[in-house]
Write a protein that holds these residues in place. Structure first.
Motif, PDB file in Angstrom:
ATOM      1  N   ARG A  78       5.715  20.657 -32.779  1.00 35.15           N
ATOM      2  CA  ARG A  78       5.862  21.640 -33.843  1.00 35.15           C
ATOM      3  C   ARG A  78       7.084  22.482 -33.567  1.00 35.15           C
ATOM      4  O   ARG A  78       7.148  23.203 -32.602  1.00 35.15           O
ATOM      5  CB  ARG A  78       4.616  22.540 -33.848  1.00 35.15           C
ATOM      6  CG  ARG A  78       4.576  23.458 -35.021  1.00 35.15           C
ATOM      7  CD  ARG A  78       3.803  22.821 -36.122  1.00 35.15           C
ATOM      8  NE  ARG A  78       3.821  23.624 -37.324  1.00 35.15           N
ATOM      9  CZ  ARG A  78       2.777  24.253 -37.801  1.00 35.15           C
ATOM     10  NH1 ARG A  78       1.643  24.211 -37.147  1.00 35.15           N
ATOM     11  NH2 ARG A  78       2.855  24.924 -38.903  1.00 35.15           N
ATOM     12  N   GLY A 116       9.834  25.322 -35.278  1.00 32.72           N
ATOM     13  CA  GLY A 116       9.779  26.351 -36.300  1.00 32.72           C
ATOM     14  C   GLY A 116      10.177  25.810 -37.656  1.00 32.72           C
ATOM     15  O   GLY A 116      10.984  24.925 -37.764  1.00 32.72           O
ATOM     16  N   LEU A 117       9.639  26.369 -38.696  1.00 31.75           N
ATOM     17  CA  LEU A 117       9.951  25.888 -40.038  1.00 31.75           C
ATOM     18  C   LEU A 117      11.373  26.254 -40.399  1.00 31.75           C
ATOM     19  O   LEU A 117      11.900  27.261 -39.975  1.00 31.75           O
ATOM     20  CB  LEU A 117       8.977  26.491 -41.049  1.00 31.75           C
ATOM     21  CG  LEU A 117       7.587  25.891 -40.948  1.00 31.75           C
ATOM     22  CD1 LEU A 117       6.621  26.655 -41.791  1.00 31.75           C
ATOM     23  CD2 LEU A 117       7.618  24.441 -41.388  1.00 31.75           C
ATOM     24  N   ILE A 118      11.950  25.434 -41.202  1.00 27.52           N
ATOM     25  CA  ILE A 118      13.366  25.558 -41.515  1.00 27.52           C
ATOM     26  C   ILE A 118      13.520  26.392 -42.774  1.00 27.52           C
ATOM     27  O   ILE A 118      12.704  26.304 -43.674  1.00 27.52           O
ATOM     28  CB  ILE A 118      13.952  24.153 -41.749  1.00 27.52           C
ATOM     29  CG1 ILE A 118      13.568  23.252 -40.594  1.00 27.52           C
ATOM     30  CG2 ILE A 118      15.447  24.212 -41.909  1.00 27.52           C
ATOM     31  CD1 ILE A 118      14.031  23.701 -39.268  1.00 27.52           C
ATOM     32  N   PRO A 119      14.577  27.188 -42.838  1.00 28.83           N
ATOM     33  CA  PRO A 119      14.755  28.002 -44.044  1.00 28.83           C
ATOM     34  C   PRO A 119      14.792  27.167 -45.309  1.00 28.83           C
ATOM     35  O   PRO A 119      15.188  26.015 -45.303  1.00 28.83           O
ATOM     36  CB  PRO A 119      16.101  28.684 -43.822  1.00 28.83           C
ATOM     37  CG  PRO A 119      16.281  28.699 -42.371  1.00 28.83           C
ATOM     38  CD  PRO A 119      15.581  27.502 -41.837  1.00 28.83           C
ATOM     39  N   LEU A 120      14.386  27.784 -46.404  1.00 29.60           N
ATOM     40  CA  LEU A 120      14.280  27.077 -47.668  1.00 29.60           C
ATOM     41  C   LEU A 120      15.604  26.534 -48.155  1.00 29.60           C
ATOM     42  O   LEU A 120      15.621  25.646 -48.967  1.00 29.60           O
ATOM     43  CB  LEU A 120      13.714  28.001 -48.740  1.00 29.60           C
ATOM     44  CG  LEU A 120      12.229  28.327 -48.602  1.00 29.60           C
ATOM     45  CD1 LEU A 120      11.833  29.307 -49.670  1.00 29.60           C
ATOM     46  CD2 LEU A 120      11.420  27.071 -48.738  1.00 29.60           C
ATOM     47  N   ARG A 125       5.665  25.729 -47.778  1.00 31.38           N
ATOM     48  CA  ARG A 125       5.743  25.302 -46.382  1.00 31.38           C
ATOM     49  C   ARG A 125       6.460  23.984 -46.361  1.00 31.38           C
ATOM     50  O   ARG A 125       5.965  22.994 -46.849  1.00 31.38           O
ATOM     51  CB  ARG A 125       4.337  25.112 -45.821  1.00 31.38           C
ATOM     52  CG  ARG A 125       3.715  26.421 -45.467  1.00 31.38           C
ATOM     53  CD  ARG A 125       2.290  26.216 -45.046  1.00 31.38           C
ATOM     54  NE  ARG A 125       1.688  27.501 -44.746  1.00 31.38           N
ATOM     55  CZ  ARG A 125       1.332  27.875 -43.520  1.00 31.38           C
ATOM     56  NH1 ARG A 125       1.533  27.070 -42.528  1.00 31.38           N
ATOM     57  NH2 ARG A 125       0.807  29.040 -43.323  1.00 31.38           N
ATOM     58  N   VAL A 150      16.794  19.105 -37.070  1.00 28.15           N
ATOM     59  CA  VAL A 150      16.696  18.639 -38.449  1.00 28.15           C
ATOM     60  C   VAL A 150      17.722  17.545 -38.691  1.00 28.15           C
ATOM     61  O   VAL A 150      18.876  17.672 -38.337  1.00 28.15           O
ATOM     62  CB  VAL A 150      16.940  19.805 -39.424  1.00 28.15           C
ATOM     63  CG1 VAL A 150      17.015  19.298 -40.850  1.00 28.15           C
ATOM     64  CG2 VAL A 150      15.833  20.813 -39.305  1.00 28.15           C
TER      65      VAL A 150
END
Lengths: 586, 411, 173
Positions: A543, A545-549, A562, A573
């Protein structure tokens, strides 16, 4: 009359035939210019495809590459140098000719696009706030790109029916329809079942079925995908969620052995719908209605906690109990493995490894869903997505394949007292009670059901969207599914549960992810799957961190709340894997 | 600051009698922590004191860092405006305007004239608010508390007018891409002119209290001196730069909006000390008053936003009544305005100096990068050098007059 | 905005300036090679015709996915000539070290610290290369595109709260 003689002087020599067209620059292909860029395409390619090949996008509504040309939306009109009288020609219909110069950015074409949109919008209802297609609507997209001017309408719009239930899955809003007739052409050409047609004429034209007859074709859901506006909507998805909140994962339908490629649209950890993904070799762009609805077991009636007997226990405790029972029965030689061909290749490889090395089994009993309806279009009778994969795994591990009814007989005769079921799908409901008579029944199940209810130890398994995996379809084609969201509750994918059982039995498993598992065990079946690259779709090892939109989505639509980006092995990425519009076929 | 200096003891020379011997001292590290009434915003200053003199000073910032730039990368272009409000929160409209100018530069949008005038009027009103805040705070910290009350009254009057216009006192969110968000309410012009008169009276009063005040002059004249070369080298802009003798004002050097049609002066100082900086602000308030009055004379009725559905929301009757309006509204809100790819740097003369926005667009509806050139940053950077060798008490007026606003420095 | 300054720069450093153009709104931009940035800046400051005496506004952009990954942007301004110039310097991820221009302009000090803190671009010759906004124990460079929007690194353990709303954008881990 006397015979006339022809005059003595011979007829004037025939003039030389006019010179033919010059030979093509690239023999066998057509070379022409579009917007100043040179395009070289096969003869017969229409201009829309030819332009797309050099990066020029021409807007269209009624054109669909698998349907016949209708050219009724007039949105794709372009300027061609060989057009008679300087008329604008529909790009979907015109094929490229040698040496032609096509322009899509001249003022005439821009005005035409603007005007066409204005006409299309004249009677279009102000439905954006309540229309399902919002966020994936071609009218909205093209309006911003090609029109973006205010309305000049000063008369009331034509009123038509807003909620016509065409069939079990499809609802028609006649006001939103722009009469591109994609749905009509799909039903008559692809399905060869012309249940839809256009009634009335002029601004009162509507799409309709024959009076009194429903749209009951088993592939009717595809017209919802085809419709570029919100006229045809799916009763299953209607008003359930806004599409810009949905994230998409590239997955497979697990309803039958064909494995139609789909986009699995999910929000948080619930699946909202399937949309077919393009794959010329498997499902073109279609899927059946039953497959479209086959995502529902991922959400409902899930087994999310482990059970020993009737009480919920922590998963670790249940795994320990399961391992104890399995070891005991394996030692006595009364253990059997029942594998379901709904599980993925990774699930089955892990189970087979534990069965052979940890439990010393030599046979594998095959369960699975019973056969269902089939046709000559997409649907297969075998309702299990991975039967071919199961056969490969059995062969690779040297396990003899037997049927579930054999297992029921063995349990009845007392030869088998312990059953380890990887997947709780059974071909006949009676088998559940038959297998329930075993002393020890360890079941890894995704959903509640008869076998799960009869289990001594029930381990919560997670279905396809909750892990990366491989499914081998009836043609022997291996296809990847991409993880959508992490396993819900206490569930783990079947391979995770097998790994835990294996560890409890003393085996060493090194897999932290499906990819590691496939690298480890997939070698044994890889030779049967020539040309299959597990990394054809991204996988998530750990996991990050989520990537900016700002990054975008896998299919080029608005990012969901999400969003998980395709990550490479070190968790970075992979920006090059994000196509902007069409999805590449893996 | 190394540990060695902390415990260094000054050598004590031999003296005639113990009573005449100089007092042994050592340097002391004092932490003017982030939570301190004199530290405007949250800035931590660790000063090494040699008695009352500041031997060295180290600044620690980042306590108010809220991730402005990263947040802006995650919202649409129009959703950035409230974030820009919170940069220089005492004069927020200038932040809005600066950002709007950057986006309009990228998009090639033309702003209608009335919107330009409205932007100028509100910017100048907020400039007055900023200067009033600074002067009031300076007065308060030097002990003239009445000045604070007068300044607050003037500031409140201006804020009331801006509330009527924008909806909020501090975080105005007034500018939009292509214009401003709404037109003035009826009777607003006259109200503003009335409060400008009152503000002028208050300003004259403050002037009488401070400008020839012995204590103020003693504490601010000659303290916090920045030479002209240093000011340019550090990147000072605005009143602080002009106090050091460089006549650079963005409104005159590269006029934007309608500043080229307005007649106003730009005060320039000579000493570069706190007193000059204070005087700059007093004078600039007078000029802002002049500008606002001229704008009211010159402003004509008209549109307040560009007529381009790709960037500006259509009027509400169109949004509810026509499909085109509904779609334009929908796409602009949900996907964001599609600013053409490229990068642009736009700058305005904020109350503190040159406020610049560097916007990078990738063609999608969200900024790819939004960088802010905060004017207060450069002054804060120079503060340790300005304070070296000076008395601790000089830190107070210096910190006041450089007008470091935490929001813009720490974004 | 100044065509004259751009031309002069191009003439003087034909190799270092890889591209020069005028962007939207009339901004003059020059793409400069990373190795020559100090030399170019020294020239721009001292040359009487360009005379960029004011400390530049230095920021960085993360073009993740393209090579070079980072781009340093210098916005220069001259108080005497009243003209501006933008320099863009490509900084690859494999070698994110650039010569500092703080010896030329004292005001570049914090801008370069900001680039180090938030992007990870190190400056050689900088007198005080440490983080500016973040605390020293912070790991990572927050404005990079692969750093999560809501990545939290609390130094003291946070109290557990169910689903706090942290604002728009995707909620982090």
């Amino acid at each position: 009359m006397a015979e006339e003689t022809k005059p003595a002087d011979a007829a004037p020599p025939k003039p030389a035939p006019p010179p033919g067209p010059p030979p093509p620059r690239n023999p066998g292909l057509v070379t022409f210019t579009i917007d100043g860029r040179e395009a070289v395409v096969k003869p017969g390619t229409n201009l829309i495809e030819a332009a797309a090949s050099v990066g020029v996008s021409i807007p269209y509504y009624c054109y669909q590459k698998r349907l016949s040309i209708a050219a009724n939306c007039r949105m794709c009109l372009v300027e061609m140098s060989n057009a008679p009288g300087g008329k604008l020609m529909p790009a979907c219909q015109m094929t490229a000719a040698e040496g032609v110069s096509v322009r899509t950015d001249s003022p005439k074409v821009k005005e035409q696009q603007r005007a066409t949109l204005e006409f299309l919008l004249v009677n279009h209802p102000v439905d954006c706030p309540i229309c399902d297609q919002s966020g994936e609507c071609k009218l909205q997209d093209y309006y911003m790109q090609y029109n973006a001017t205010a309305s000049r309408l000063d008369v009331p719009k034509v009123k038509l029916q807003k909620r016509v239930k065409l069939g079990a899955l499809v609802v028609l809003d006649q006001e939103r329809c722009i009469l591109c007739t994609r749905c009509v052409r799909f039903m008559s050409e692809i399905r060869k079942n012309p249940q839809l047609g256009v009634d009335n004429r002029g601004s009162h034209s509507v799409i309709a079925t024959a009076p009194g007859l429903p749209l009951d074709d088993r592939y009717s859901g595809n017209v919802v995908d085809l419709c570029p506006v919100g006229a045809l909507t799916s009763t299953d998805f209607r008003f359930r969620g806004r599409v810009w909140f949905l994230s998409s994962a590239r997955s497979l339908c697990t309803g039958c052995a064909r494995g139609c490629n789909v986009f699995l649209d999910y929000m948080r950890d619930g699946v909202y719908r399937y949309r077919p993904r393009e794959n010329d070799l498997v499902n073109q762009e279609w899927m059946c209605d039953e497959g479209r609805l086959s995502y529902k077991p991922f959400n409902d009636a899930r087994v999310l906690a482990a059970r020993v007997g009737r009480s919920n226990v922590p998963r670790a405790q249940a795994v320990a109990e399961a391992a104890r029972l399995l070891r005991a029965h394996a030692g006595q030689g009364t253990l059997a493995l029942l594998a379901s061909p709904v599980a993925s290749l990774e699930d089955l490889l892990a189970a087979a490894l534990v069965a052979r090395d940890g439990l010393k089994l030599s046979e594998i009993y095959v369960g699975g869903r019973p056969d269902g309806w089939h046709d000559d279009f997409l649907r297969r009778a075998d309702q299990n997505p991975n039967r071919a994969g199961l056969a490969l795994v059995a062969k690779a591990f040297g396990l003899a394949v037997k049927s579930a009814s054999d297992l029921a007989d063995a349990v009845a005769s007392g030869k088998v007292k312990g059953v380890w079921a990887v997947g709780a799908e059974l071909p006949a409901p009676a088998l559940a009670s038959a297998l329930g008579k075993a002393e020890a029944l360890v079941v890894q199940a995704t959903n509640e059901g008869d076998l799960a209810a009869a289990a001594t130890v029930l381990l919560p398994a997670s279905p396809a969207p909750e892990s990366d995996g491989t499914f081998v379809n009836f043609e022997g084609r291996a296809q990847r599914v991409e993880l959508a969201y992490w396993p819900r509750g206490e569930s783990l994918p079947h391979w995770g549960l097998s790994a835990e059982i294996g560890r409890a039995l003393g085996l060493v498993s090194r897999w932290a992810s499906a990819r590691q598992l496939f690298e480890d065990l997939g070698r044994r079946v890889a030779d049967q799957l020539p040309g299959y690259a597990w990394n054809s779709l991204p996988s998530v090892d750990r996991r990050k961190g989520l990537i900016p939109l700002a990054a975008g989505t896998v299919d080029g639509r608005l990012p969901g709340q999400r969003e998980r980006m395709p990550l490479d092995q070190s968790g970075n990425v992979q920006w090059t894997r994000l196509p902007s519009s069409r999805e590449e076929t893996p | 600051m190394s540990k060695a200096t902390e415990t260094a003891v000054h050598p004590v020379p031999a003296a005639a009698s113990p009573l005449d011997a100089p007092f042994p001292t050592k340097r002391m590290l004092v932490n003017l922590g982030p939570s301190h009434p004199a530290m405007h915003g949250t800035v931590r200053a660790v000063v090494e004191l040699d008695g009352e003199a500041v031997h060295a000073m180290k600044l620690d910032i980042g306590f108010l860092h809220r991730g402005f730039e990263k947040s802006c990368e995650n919202v649409t272009w129009t959703q950035v405006f409230p974030y820009t409000d919170r940069l220089n929160y005492v004069s927020s409209i200038m932040n809005n305007v600066g950002y709007a100018l950057a986006v309009e530069k990228l998009a090639g949008l033309q702003v209608p004239e009335r919107a330009q005038y409205l932007r100028v009027i509100t910017s100048e009103l907020h400039r007055m608010c900023d200067h009033l805040t600074l002067i009031s705070a300076m007065g308060l910290e030097l002990g003239a508390m009445t000045v604070l009350i007068y300044g607050m009254e003037a500031r409140d009057l201006i804020w009331d007018r801006l509330t009527e216009l924008c909806g909020a006192r501090l975080t105005s969110n007034y500018a939009r891409v292509g214009g401003v968000s709404r037109d003035v309410p009826p009777g607003w012009n006259e109200k503003v002119l009335r409060i400008l008169d009152r503000t002028e009276a208050l300003r004259v009063e403050i002037d009488r209290l401070l400008t020839r005040n012995r204590i103020v002059i003693d504490r601010t004249r000659g303290t916090g001196v920045v030479s002209r070369e240093d000011a340019i080298d550090y990147g000072f802009t605005g009143p602080c730069l002009r106090a050091s003798g460089v006549s650079y004002d963005v409104r005159k050097a590269s006029p934007y909006l309608v500043y080229d049609r307005l007649d106003f002066d730009v005060p320039v100082g000579s000493n570069g000390d706190n007193f000059d900086r204070y005087l700059m602000r007093m004078e600039e308030m007078k000029q802002s008053d002049r500008i606002v009055r001229q704008c009211f004379d010159q402003m004509q009725p008209g549109a307040i936003a560009a007529d381009d559905s790709r960037y500006v929301l259509p009027p509400k009757p169109e949004v509810y009544g026509s499909i085109e309006g509904a779609m334009a509204h929908f796409k602009i809100i949900m996907e964001g305005i599609k600013v053409p790819a490229g990068e642009a740097y736009a700058y305005v003369e904020a109350a503190n100096g040159e406020l610049g926005f560097y916007a990078v667009s990738d063609g999608s509806g969200r900024p790819y990068k939004l960088g802010v050139r905060a004017p207060g940053w450069n002054m804060l950077m120079a503060l340790p050098q300005m304070m070296e060798g000076k008395l601790l008490a000089d830190l107070i007026p210096t910190f006041d007059t450089i007008n470091m606003i935490g929001g813009e420095v720490e974004q | 905005m100044s065509q004259a300054a751009l031309q002069r720069l191009k003439e003087r450093f034909p190799d270092a300036v890889t591209e020069a153009y005028t962007g939207p709104g009339g901004d003059d931009v020059a793409l400069v090679k990373k190795e020559s940035i100090e030399e170019v800046c020294r020239f721009l400051k001292s040359d009487p015709e360009t005379a960029f005496d004011m400390a530049p506004y230095i920021t960085a952009v993360d073009y993740m996915g393209s090579e070079p990954r980072f781009e340093l942007v210098y916005q220069m301004y001259s108080t005497t000539r009243n003209h501006r110039l933008r320099l863009r310097v490509g900084v690859p991820e494999s070698d994110p070290v650039v010569r500092s221009v703080t010896p030329l302009w004292k005001g570049a000090n914090w801008y370069e610290r900001y680039c180090w803190d938030l992007y990870g671009i190190r400056f050689e010759g900088h007198p005080d290369m440490r983080r500016l906004y973040m605390y020293e124990e912070f790991v990572g460079h927050p404005l990079r595109k692969d750093y999560s929007l809501r990545g939290r690194q609390p130094l003291i353990p946070e109290r557990q709260v169910d689903e706090p709303f942290r604002g728009p954008g995707p909620s982090g881990s």
